[in-house]
Design a protein around this motif. Structure first.
Motif, PDB file in Angstrom:
ATOM      1  N   TRP A 313      26.481 -31.219 -39.386  1.00 19.31           N
ATOM      2  CA  TRP A 313      26.875 -30.704 -39.715  1.00 19.31           C
ATOM      3  C   TRP A 313      27.723 -29.861 -39.218  1.00 19.31           C
ATOM      4  O   TRP A 313      28.109 -28.981 -39.602  1.00 19.31           O
ATOM      5  CB  TRP A 313      25.419 -29.650 -40.279  1.00 19.31           C
ATOM      6  N   GLY A 314      27.776 -29.654 -38.410  1.00 18.80           N
ATOM      7  CA  GLY A 314      28.382 -28.860 -37.102  1.00 18.80           C
ATOM      8  C   GLY A 314      29.536 -29.657 -36.091  1.00 18.80           C
ATOM      9  O   GLY A 314      29.818 -30.810 -35.346  1.00 18.80           O
ATOM     10  N   TYR A 315      30.808 -29.064 -35.521  1.00 25.77           N
ATOM     11  CA  TYR A 315      31.214 -29.063 -34.649  1.00 25.77           C
ATOM     12  C   TYR A 315      32.589 -28.500 -34.056  1.00 25.77           C
ATOM     13  O   TYR A 315      33.034 -27.249 -34.604  1.00 25.77           O
ATOM     14  CB  TYR A 315      32.558 -29.610 -35.524  1.00 25.77           C
ATOM     15  N   GLY A 317      30.927 -25.652 -32.999  1.00 27.89           N
ATOM     16  CA  GLY A 317      31.120 -24.150 -33.536  1.00 27.89           C
ATOM     17  C   GLY A 317      32.322 -23.526 -33.950  1.00 27.89           C
ATOM     18  O   GLY A 317      32.551 -22.408 -34.723  1.00 27.89           O
ATOM     19  N   GLU A 319      32.267 -24.996 -37.109  1.00 28.74           N
ATOM     20  CA  GLU A 319      32.067 -25.054 -38.359  1.00 28.74           C
ATOM     21  C   GLU A 319      31.850 -23.695 -39.471  1.00 28.74           C
ATOM     22  O   GLU A 319      30.944 -22.748 -38.364  1.00 28.74           O
ATOM     23  CB  GLU A 319      30.060 -25.309 -39.123  1.00 28.74           C
ATOM     24  N   SER A 323      28.527 -23.622 -43.653  1.00 31.95           N
ATOM     25  CA  SER A 323      27.367 -24.864 -43.196  1.00 31.95           C
ATOM     26  C   SER A 323      25.532 -24.806 -42.637  1.00 31.95           C
ATOM     27  O   SER A 323      24.848 -26.085 -43.653  1.00 31.95           O
ATOM     28  CB  SER A 323      28.239 -25.534 -42.205  1.00 31.95           C
ATOM     29  N   ALA A 324      25.146 -23.784 -42.484  1.00 30.84           N
ATOM     30  CA  ALA A 324      24.017 -24.444 -41.838  1.00 30.84           C
ATOM     31  C   ALA A 324      23.128 -23.817 -42.972  1.00 30.84           C
ATOM     32  O   ALA A 324      22.052 -24.337 -43.357  1.00 30.84           O
ATOM     33  CB  ALA A 324      24.098 -23.241 -40.939  1.00 30.84           C
ATOM     34  N   GLN A 340      23.137 -29.933 -35.750  1.00 36.94           N
ATOM     35  CA  GLN A 340      23.801 -29.623 -35.672  1.00 36.94           C
ATOM     36  C   GLN A 340      25.009 -30.385 -35.196  1.00 36.94           C
ATOM     37  O   GLN A 340      26.259 -30.397 -35.696  1.00 36.94           O
ATOM     38  CB  GLN A 340      23.893 -27.581 -35.053  1.00 36.94           C
ATOM     39  N   TYR A 341      24.318 -30.606 -33.841  1.00 31.47           N
ATOM     40  CA  TYR A 341      25.789 -30.877 -32.662  1.00 31.47           C
ATOM     41  C   TYR A 341      25.117 -32.620 -32.010  1.00 31.47           C
ATOM     42  O   TYR A 341      24.224 -32.403 -31.647  1.00 31.47           O
ATOM     43  CB  TYR A 341      26.539 -30.317 -31.651  1.00 31.47           C
TER      44      TYR A 341
END
Length: 393
Positions: A313-315, A317, A319, A323-324, A340-341
């Protein structure tokens, strides 16, 4: 199901007569003015089909309405008559039948042809769906999108970016079928009123991003490309592990999100997987997907992949805080792990987050070795249905 308007009929009356939400009847007939129906014009009733019935000796209209649990006027309307008092033995009449079964068979040999059959059937039976062609594959197979809903929130969900992950299309089509049935039946899906989802969100569904690749995996290479594809596949006649499109470009490694960095550590030539292409967004499939994101202003994006039971769900930083929250809710709904990453770039959701600073997710369905067997379907779908419902809330 089609009916012909009579004098004094209204869409609201049709909704009551057939127990179908009025909003769905309105959306199934966007070319009609709900306030000025014309006698004789055709109106579509979602969630119904018609069948022909031959009257038996001594049978009455009351027998039919009792047996089929219908209002008498539903039969009169469909058959365009006011006289059912003298039914003749052997006389054929039309019976409206509510659809109570799935149209989609997700455990079929789910190639592009099967998808096209199911898309047509869903649009025929649930005509409040808006279907459009949003692009073409290399081999000119249509990339099709279904739009469902009327809310302000725009959610894109796509499947089968990777050819050997075709089971994602099966899962997604099952979800669409269940959602559509729940809408017509005023029912819940994963504990949520389907009509609430319809009113809150617009779902933009692209069930098969890579139809050429899926057909290659499931049906083998086209005759005119047979030798070329075997060469790209390193002489292997088995294409079950092929991820790329028909030109050997990995469609989910085509987007300009750290593309130059990723290019250095991935294959430099076309092949079954991981080749980024010679330039970003070079393929007709990725051009279509990029154009959609740029023009349709999605609020959320989910790409369905296999495997690992993880939610990326992250890219970098980029996002947003939302998103979290969504990732955690998806994890609770599905039992998957929210991550996340990861050391991976150039994906569609990576580019989406980078470009729009909105929530994007790669969902890795199931666990095992790709292609996942269809025997995992029921387990995967049980995990995915509540997650996909949450995506629309």
């Amino acid at each position: 199901m089609k009916i012909q308007v009579r004098s004094e009929d209204t869409l609201e009356y049709y909704g009551q007569l057939f127990a179908v939400p009025l909003v769905l009847i309105i959306d199934a007939n966007l070319d009609s003015n709900p306030e000025q129906l014309q006698v004789g014009q055709t109106i579509y009733i979602p969630g119904y089909k018609t069948s022909t019935y031959s009257i038996r000796h001594g049978e009455t209209i009351a027998d039919l309405t009792n047996f089929y649990q219908l209002e008498k006027d539903a039969l009169l309307l469909l058959n365009q008559t006011t006289d059912f008092d003298n039914l003749s033995t052997g006389e054929d009449i039309l019976i409206p039948s509510r659809i109570t079964h799935n149209i989609v068979n997700p455990k079929a040999h789910y190639d592009y042809s099967q998808l096209q059959l199911d898309l047509k059937a869903l649009v025929d039976y649930y005509p409040f769906i808006q279907k459009r062609q949003v692009g073409d594959s290399v081999l000119k197979k249509s990339l099709d999108e279904l739009q469902i809903g009327m809310g302000e929130r725009k959610v894109q969900i796509n499947a089968s970016f990777h050819a050997n992950e075709w089971i994602t299309t099966c899962i997604f089509m099952q979800f669409l079928n269940d959602y559509l049935r729940a809408l017509v039946d005023r029912d819940k899906i994963s504990g949520v009123q389907a009509l609430t989802l319809y009113e809150q969100s617009q779902l933009f569904a692209i069930p098969m991003v890579n139809p050429d690749g899926v057909d290659l995996v499931l049906n083998g290479p086209p005759i005119d490309l047979h030798q070329h594809l075997i060469s790209l596949n390193k002489g292997n006649m088995d294409f079950s592990g092929w991820k790329a499109n028909i030109r050997g470009v990995d469609l989910n490694k085509q987007f300009p999100a750290n593309w130059e960095f990723e290019k250095k550590r991935k294959p430099s030539k076309p092949g079954p997987r991981d080749f980024l292409g010679y330039t970003p967004i070079s393929e007709p499939e990725t051009k279509a997907m990029a154009k959609l994101a740029l023009q349709d202003d999605y609020d959320r994006l989910l790409s369905l992949h296999t495997q690992g039971k993880e939610i990326y769900w992250g890219y970098e930083g980029l996002e947003p805080p939302e998103s979290a929250i969504l990732a955690q809710d998806f994890a609770v709904a599905s039992g998957y792990e929210a991550v996340q990453y990861v050391d991976s770039f150039v994906g569609y959701k990576d580019w989406f987050i980078q470009e729009f600073r909105k929530p994007g997710f790669t969902i890795e369905l199931g666990i095992g070795q790709n292609p996942l067997p269809i025997s995992q379907f029921d387990e995967i779908y049980a995990d995915m249905q509540p997650l996909l419902v949450r995506a629309l809330r």
